[in-house]
Design an enzyme around this catalytic site. Sequence first.
Site, PDB file in Angstrom:
ATOM      1  N   TYR A   1       2.545   4.953  16.989  1.00  0.00           N
ATOM      2  CA  TYR A   1       1.340   4.253  16.508  1.00  0.00           C
ATOM      3  C   TYR A   1       0.083   5.053  16.845  1.00  0.00           C
ATOM      4  O   TYR A   1      -0.792   5.245  15.999  1.00  0.00           O
ATOM      5  CB  TYR A   1       1.286   2.850  17.129  1.00  0.00           C
ATOM      6  CG  TYR A   1       0.074   2.040  16.728  1.00  0.00           C
ATOM      7  CD1 TYR A   1      -0.052   1.514  15.440  1.00  0.00           C
ATOM      8  CD2 TYR A   1      -0.950   1.778  17.637  1.00  0.00           C
ATOM      9  CE1 TYR A   1      -1.159   0.758  15.074  1.00  0.00           C
ATOM     10  CE2 TYR A   1      -2.056   1.028  17.279  1.00  0.00           C
ATOM     11  CZ  TYR A   1      -2.156   0.518  16.000  1.00  0.00           C
ATOM     12  OH  TYR A   1      -3.272  -0.228  15.638  1.00  0.00           O
TER      13      TYR A   1
ATOM     14  N   SER B   1      -7.959   3.169  15.880  1.00  0.00           N
ATOM     15  CA  SER B   1      -7.671   2.350  17.058  1.00  0.00           C
ATOM     16  C   SER B   1      -8.090   3.128  18.298  1.00  0.00           C
ATOM     17  O   SER B   1      -8.072   4.369  18.298  1.00  0.00           O
ATOM     18  CB  SER B   1      -6.172   2.051  17.146  1.00  0.00           C
ATOM     19  OG  SER B   1      -5.861   1.541  18.439  1.00  0.00           O
TER      20      SER B   1
ATOM     21  N   ILE C   1      -7.817  -6.777  19.794  1.00  0.00           N
ATOM     22  CA  ILE C   1      -8.407  -7.814  18.941  1.00  0.00           C
ATOM     23  C   ILE C   1      -7.368  -8.918  18.721  1.00  0.00           C
ATOM     24  O   ILE C   1      -6.189  -8.624  18.477  1.00  0.00           O
ATOM     25  CB  ILE C   1      -8.847  -7.218  17.576  1.00  0.00           C
ATOM     26  CG1 ILE C   1      -9.664  -5.925  17.779  1.00  0.00           C
ATOM     27  CG2 ILE C   1      -9.622  -8.247  16.759  1.00  0.00           C
ATOM     28  CD1 ILE C   1     -10.907  -6.046  18.625  1.00  0.00           C
TER      29      ILE C   1
ATOM     30  N   SER D   1      -0.295   7.940  14.624  1.00  0.00           N
ATOM     31  CA  SER D   1      -0.729   7.571  13.269  1.00  0.00           C
ATOM     32  C   SER D   1      -2.230   7.297  13.257  1.00  0.00           C
ATOM     33  O   SER D   1      -2.935   7.670  12.321  1.00  0.00           O
ATOM     34  CB  SER D   1       0.065   6.358  12.748  1.00  0.00           C
ATOM     35  OG  SER D   1      -0.361   5.155  13.351  1.00  0.00           O
ATOM     36  N   LYS D   2      -2.728   6.676  14.309  1.00  0.00           N
ATOM     37  CA  LYS D   2      -4.166   6.373  14.350  1.00  0.00           C
ATOM     38  C   LYS D   2      -4.986   7.630  14.658  1.00  0.00           C
ATOM     39  O   LYS D   2      -6.127   7.758  14.223  1.00  0.00           O
ATOM     40  CB  LYS D   2      -4.443   5.250  15.355  1.00  0.00           C
ATOM     41  CG  LYS D   2      -3.867   3.900  14.920  1.00  0.00           C
ATOM     42  CD  LYS D   2      -4.432   3.470  13.564  1.00  0.00           C
ATOM     43  CE  LYS D   2      -3.919   2.117  13.108  1.00  0.00           C
ATOM     44  NZ  LYS D   2      -4.460   1.696  11.813  1.00  0.00           N
TER      45      LYS D   2
ATOM     46  N   ASN E   1      -7.412  -1.016   5.794  1.00  0.00           N
ATOM     47  CA  ASN E   1      -7.158  -1.830   6.981  1.00  0.00           C
ATOM     48  C   ASN E   1      -5.680  -2.103   7.224  1.00  0.00           C
ATOM     49  O   ASN E   1      -5.255  -2.216   8.377  1.00  0.00           O
ATOM     50  CB  ASN E   1      -7.922  -3.161   6.831  1.00  0.00           C
ATOM     51  CG  ASN E   1      -7.440  -4.207   7.821  1.00  0.00           C
ATOM     52  OD1 ASN E   1      -7.824  -4.207   8.983  1.00  0.00           O
ATOM     53  ND2 ASN E   1      -6.566  -5.107   7.368  1.00  0.00           N
TER      54      ASN E   1
ATOM     55  N   VAL F   1       0.813  -1.224   0.000  1.00  0.00           N
ATOM     56  CA  VAL F   1       0.000   0.000   0.000  1.00  0.00           C
ATOM     57  C   VAL F   1       0.844   1.270   0.000  1.00  0.00           C
ATOM     58  O   VAL F   1       0.349   2.338  -0.344  1.00  0.00           O
ATOM     59  CB  VAL F   1      -1.004   0.054   1.182  1.00  0.00           C
ATOM     60  CG1 VAL F   1      -2.085  -1.003   1.032  1.00  0.00           C
ATOM     61  CG2 VAL F   1      -0.311  -0.048   2.527  1.00  0.00           C
TER      62      VAL F   1
HETATM   63  N1  LIG Z   1      -5.478  -6.175  16.450  1.00  0.00           N
HETATM   64  C1  LIG Z   1      -5.759  -5.134  17.206  1.00  0.00           C
HETATM   65  O1  LIG Z   1      -5.865  -5.241  18.431  1.00  0.00           O
HETATM   66  C2  LIG Z   1      -6.030  -3.792  16.571  1.00  0.00           C
HETATM   67  C3  LIG Z   1      -6.499  -2.773  17.420  1.00  0.00           C
HETATM   68  C4  LIG Z   1      -6.759  -1.529  16.873  1.00  0.00           C
HETATM   69  C5  LIG Z   1      -6.549  -1.288  15.523  1.00  0.00           C
HETATM   70  N2  LIG Z   1      -6.076  -2.285  14.733  1.00  0.00           N
HETATM   71  C6  LIG Z   1      -5.852  -1.952  13.322  1.00  0.00           C
HETATM   72  O2  LIG Z   1      -6.534  -2.875  12.489  1.00  0.00           O
HETATM   73  C7  LIG Z   1      -5.831  -3.080  11.277  1.00  0.00           C
HETATM   74  C8  LIG Z   1      -5.583  -4.559  11.069  1.00  0.00           C
HETATM   75  O3  LIG Z   1      -4.842  -5.060  12.167  1.00  0.00           O
HETATM   76  P1  LIG Z   1      -4.607  -6.609  12.436  1.00  0.00           P
HETATM   77  O4  LIG Z   1      -4.567  -6.772  13.897  1.00  0.00           O
HETATM   78  O5  LIG Z   1      -5.535  -7.425  11.631  1.00  0.00           O
HETATM   79  O6  LIG Z   1      -3.107  -6.753  11.877  1.00  0.00           O
HETATM   80  P2  LIG Z   1      -2.287  -8.027  11.325  1.00  0.00           P
HETATM   81  O7  LIG Z   1      -2.882  -9.277  11.837  1.00  0.00           O
HETATM   82  O8  LIG Z   1      -0.858  -7.734  11.605  1.00  0.00           O
HETATM   83  O9  LIG Z   1      -2.542  -7.927   9.753  1.00  0.00           O
HETATM   84  C9  LIG Z   1      -2.111  -6.792   9.075  1.00  0.00           C
HETATM   85  C10 LIG Z   1      -2.444  -6.907   7.618  1.00  0.00           C
HETATM   86  O10 LIG Z   1      -1.954  -5.732   6.967  1.00  0.00           O
HETATM   87  C11 LIG Z   1      -1.134  -6.119   5.884  1.00  0.00           C
HETATM   88  N3  LIG Z   1      -0.105  -5.117   5.618  1.00  0.00           N
HETATM   89  C12 LIG Z   1       0.818  -4.581   6.459  1.00  0.00           C
HETATM   90  N4  LIG Z   1       1.586  -3.706   5.807  1.00  0.00           N
HETATM   91  C13 LIG Z   1       1.147  -3.687   4.531  1.00  0.00           C
HETATM   92  C14 LIG Z   1       1.537  -2.981   3.373  1.00  0.00           C
HETATM   93  N5  LIG Z   1       2.548  -2.111   3.398  1.00  0.00           N
HETATM   94  N6  LIG Z   1       0.865  -3.215   2.207  1.00  0.00           N
HETATM   95  C15 LIG Z   1      -0.158  -4.090   2.161  1.00  0.00           C
HETATM   96  N7  LIG Z   1      -0.572  -4.786   3.227  1.00  0.00           N
HETATM   97  C16 LIG Z   1       0.076  -4.588   4.399  1.00  0.00           C
HETATM   98  C17 LIG Z   1      -0.571  -7.461   6.289  1.00  0.00           C
HETATM   99  O11 LIG Z   1      -0.198  -8.138   5.122  1.00  0.00           O
HETATM  100  P3  LIG Z   1       1.171  -8.956   4.970  1.00  0.00           P
HETATM  101  O12 LIG Z   1       0.742 -10.374   5.050  1.00  0.00           O
HETATM  102  O13 LIG Z   1       1.643  -8.534   3.633  1.00  0.00           O
HETATM  103  O14 LIG Z   1       2.089  -8.544   6.107  1.00  0.00           O
HETATM  104  C18 LIG Z   1      -1.781  -8.088   6.967  1.00  0.00           C
HETATM  105  O15 LIG Z   1      -2.646  -8.623   6.014  1.00  0.00           O
HETATM  106  C19 LIG Z   1      -4.536  -2.255  11.419  1.00  0.00           C
HETATM  107  O16 LIG Z   1      -4.701  -1.014  10.779  1.00  0.00           O
HETATM  108  C20 LIG Z   1      -4.389  -2.065  12.915  1.00  0.00           C
HETATM  109  O17 LIG Z   1      -3.651  -0.929  13.228  1.00  0.00           O
HETATM  110  C21 LIG Z   1      -5.811  -3.526  15.239  1.00  0.00           C
END
Ligand SMILES: NC(=O)c1ccc[n+]([C@@H]2O[C@H](COP(=O)([O-])OP(=O)(O)OC[C@H]3O[C@@H](n4cnc5c(N)ncnc54)[C@H](OP(=O)(O)O)[C@@H]3O)[C@@H](O)[C@H]2O)c1
Lengths: 78, 247
Positions: B155, B142, B188, B158-159, B90, B64
């Site tokens: 982080y 977030s 999550i 950024s959010k 996302n 991205v």
């Molecule tokens: N989990 C939580 O507790 C939580 C809480 C608040 C907010 N969030 C937000 O929710 C979103 C998803 O989080 P998640 O927990 O599902 O994270 P995750 O399990 O680490 O998955 C992140 C996803 O983003 C992709 N990604 C990272 N960098 C990328 C790039 N440069 N180009 C394309 N794809 C990229 C990864 O793909 P690759 O396989 O290519 O690495 C993966 O599919 C994020 O924005 C995170 O900040 C999460």
Amino acid sequence: MNHSEKYEAAFVSALGISKDDLPGLQYQGVAAWDSIGHMQLIFALEEAFGIMLDTSDIIDLSSFEKGKELLRKYDVEL
Amino acid sequence: MDLLKGKIALVTGASRGIGNAIAELFAQNGASVYANARKIGSLDSLLAKCENSSGRIMPLYFDVTDAAAAKQAVMRIKKESGRLDCLVNNAGIMPDALIGMIDQKVAREVFEVNVFAVMELIQLAARVMVRQKSGSIINLASIVGVNGNKGQLVYSASKGAVIAMTKTAAKELAPAGIRVNAIAPGMIDTDLFRSVGAEKVSGLLRNIGLGRLGKPSEIANAALFLASDMASYVTGQILGADGAALV
Ligand SMILES: NC(=O)c1ccc[n+]([C@@H]2O[C@H](COP(=O)([O-])OP(=O)(O)OC[C@H]3O[C@@H](n4cnc5c(N)ncnc54)[C@H](OP(=O)(O)O)[C@@H]3O)[C@@H](O)[C@H]2O)c1
């Protein structure tokens, strides 16, 4: 339609203005050419010429005349 | 249910975690989903899972942060599908560092992925959506972007930026019929969250009112609502989905 006609038609359809308004037309020179109108215009030009404009060119497209110059970069001669 | 029947969606970061759950749920609800990830093949399991859903998954591999690749992707969607009804920003990264230990290079990387890529994709998607005079953009913010959190200066900033962009884009794009909302998840259960370490996770659990981590599917449900016409009058909102977490 030749390129010039396509170019004019894109402005007319995207901004909902008449062909007579086109010479000398500037960004924000008519109410319809605001930021949303600009995006509609970009879409119309991209559709008409099968291109996708770079962000720098979108920002530079500040007048009817300027657009003609910018399109040359995409091999569109008007 | 087919809440997204006939709709075209782009979900970034769909190989794992929340993005994966969103893409799956959208396809189950009838959407044609362009699912994005970086590594070729990393969407194979999503494709297999969605084989029998009423919608479908179309992999789109790109980073991205690569603006040219993002542009190509949106151009492809425009060519193939002629429209884009929903963009889910996302993809995100979360390297933590305490104040005094923040590496500028890492901080820039976080902003490239979490902020600048989102900005670019909002612009690209808006150019298509403006034409159709409709669309829903959903950004993953977030809870720490709202409240801040120790060790997450970069982080959380950024959010916080994602939240501000959401509110501004909602105002600017409303006249074109485009809705822009964000989801602010709490904790999550994904790789990203587990990266804080097992010991820390059990400590953090005590701070969650509902007493458990959220599931990616629970965030996907919130995204489904915002993407669907059920949310037709909802824009500029930051929807908390945090199980009453204290951060
Ligand atoms: N989990 C939580 O507790 C939580 C809480 C608040 C907010 N969030 C937000 O929710 C979103 C998803 O989080 P998640 O927990 O599902 O994270 P995750 O399990 O680490 O998955 C992140 C996803 O983003 C992709 N990604 C990272 N960098 C990328 C790039 N440069 N180009 C394309 N794809 C990229 C990864 O793909 P690759 O396989 O290519 O690495 C993966 O599919 C994020 O924005 C995170 O900040 C999460």
